[in-house]
Design a protein around this motif. Sequence first.
Motif, short mmCIF file in Angstrom:
data_model
loop_
_atom_site.label_atom_id
_atom_site.label_comp_id
_atom_site.label_asym_id
_atom_site.label_seq_id
_atom_site.Cartn_x
_atom_site.Cartn_y
_atom_site.Cartn_z
N THR A 82 -8.55 3.63 2.17
CA THR A 82 -7.87 3.70 3.19
C THR A 82 -6.74 5.08 3.46
O THR A 82 -6.42 5.46 2.41
CB THR A 82 -6.99 2.36 3.58
N THR A 92 0.71 -1.15 0.07
CA THR A 92 -0.07 -0.13 -0.10
C THR A 92 0.86 1.09 -0.04
O THR A 92 1.85 1.31 0.76
CB THR A 92 -0.82 -0.23 1.19
N ASN A 107 0.46 5.20 0.74
CA ASN A 107 -0.34 6.26 1.10
C ASN A 107 0.22 7.75 0.51
O ASN A 107 1.36 8.15 0.75
CB ASN A 107 -0.25 6.48 2.59
N GLY A 120 -3.41 4.51 -1.31
CA GLY A 120 -4.42 4.98 -0.22
C GLY A 120 -3.95 6.55 -0.12
O GLY A 120 -3.23 6.97 -0.72
N TYR A 132 -13.28 7.08 4.34
CA TYR A 132 -12.27 5.90 4.34
C TYR A 132 -12.84 4.69 4.96
O TYR A 132 -13.59 4.85 6.06
CB TYR A 132 -11.04 6.28 4.96
#
Length: 382
Positions: free
Chosen positions: A261, A190, A192, A223, A281
């Motif tokens: 997320t 992931t 962000n 994310g 989210y």
Amino acid sequence: MRKIVSGLLVGAIVSSATVVSAAPPITLVMNGQGGKPDASSQIINGRAFVPVRAVAEDLGAAVKWDAAQRTVYVFTGEQKEDVSLEKSKNESSASPLRLVINGKEAKSEVPPQMINGRAWVPARELAEGLGSGVHWNASQRSIWITNKIVNPSAKDFNGQAMITFSYDDGLDTFYDFALPLHEKYGVPATTNIIAGRIKDGARTMYLDADQMKDMYDRGVEIGSHSYSHEKGLTTLSDEDLDFELRESKAVLEQIVPKVQTIGIPFSMYDERVKTAVKKYYQAARNFEHLQNDIPPADKLWMHSAIAVTNEMTFDQIKLRIDEAVKNKQWCIIMLHGIDPDNRDLYEIKPALLEKVLAYVASLGRDKILPVNTIDGVSLAVK
């Protein structure tokens, strides 16, 4: 990284001098998919062998057989004329076969073999020669070969530990150094993104939109990491807090289909922020040096088990991974930049990341399942 741990055993599973048939069968899993009729594995003189054409083509390479030279050529790039692997009438069965990958001969203690008109080659030499990952899952007696991220499905989670590699800020070193390693070992990730810092042609350290699209298409979860990342969310007014959360999601979803997320910037989080986050989210990750239960006690307040810096060792990271395996918890590892120079505290060298990814892969997905953040939440609550 040859022979990362002894448990790989792809190079030496048994020690008999011929193909083993009495032992339980070995399963070959290519990028998370097993059971293909043209791709299997055999043990020859203690080494795991695979049919070269089936495996190489699954990894995006082409294969050519030179009967006169008794040589199997494997190469990436533009496809060449396909050549049959059937034996030539003039071929000497006495001379050993050779395996040449992208112009370099792959040496092995046990040379390639011709079996029933098909060329079989050592699994490790073929995979690593093509820059792919190869590891042995002892409990499932399977050889995993990967060159792309393998995001799990519901059937893959059976109550075992989970692990997530969660990268903050959206630095372009992820694309250059981390993404190829995640594909090599098949491990999800992931990233962000700070939406207000996406590269737009200027020379900055951040990802651009095309890189983000490509990462998403290759299996990386995108994310949020807020819009500006200038102040902790707890210090903002209600209006500014809503803007940071809403605008980040809106900008990112103009680039990729879904952003579900968020990694909390500066790990400044409280109940007011949590309530605001919930509007946009499905899950939020905060840094508190804690493991997560499965399912997590609160998917909008999940913890990072460790924030990796360039002062940390592999053994320190391994300790948290092993802890999660033992207790069947969800270990979220927070990272930032991946750079050979690792000049910043939160930049680590690719070699350390590779060692960690290789270790996770060697444990096997039945012990610890690699997931991105949203998949982890989805699987854990089922």
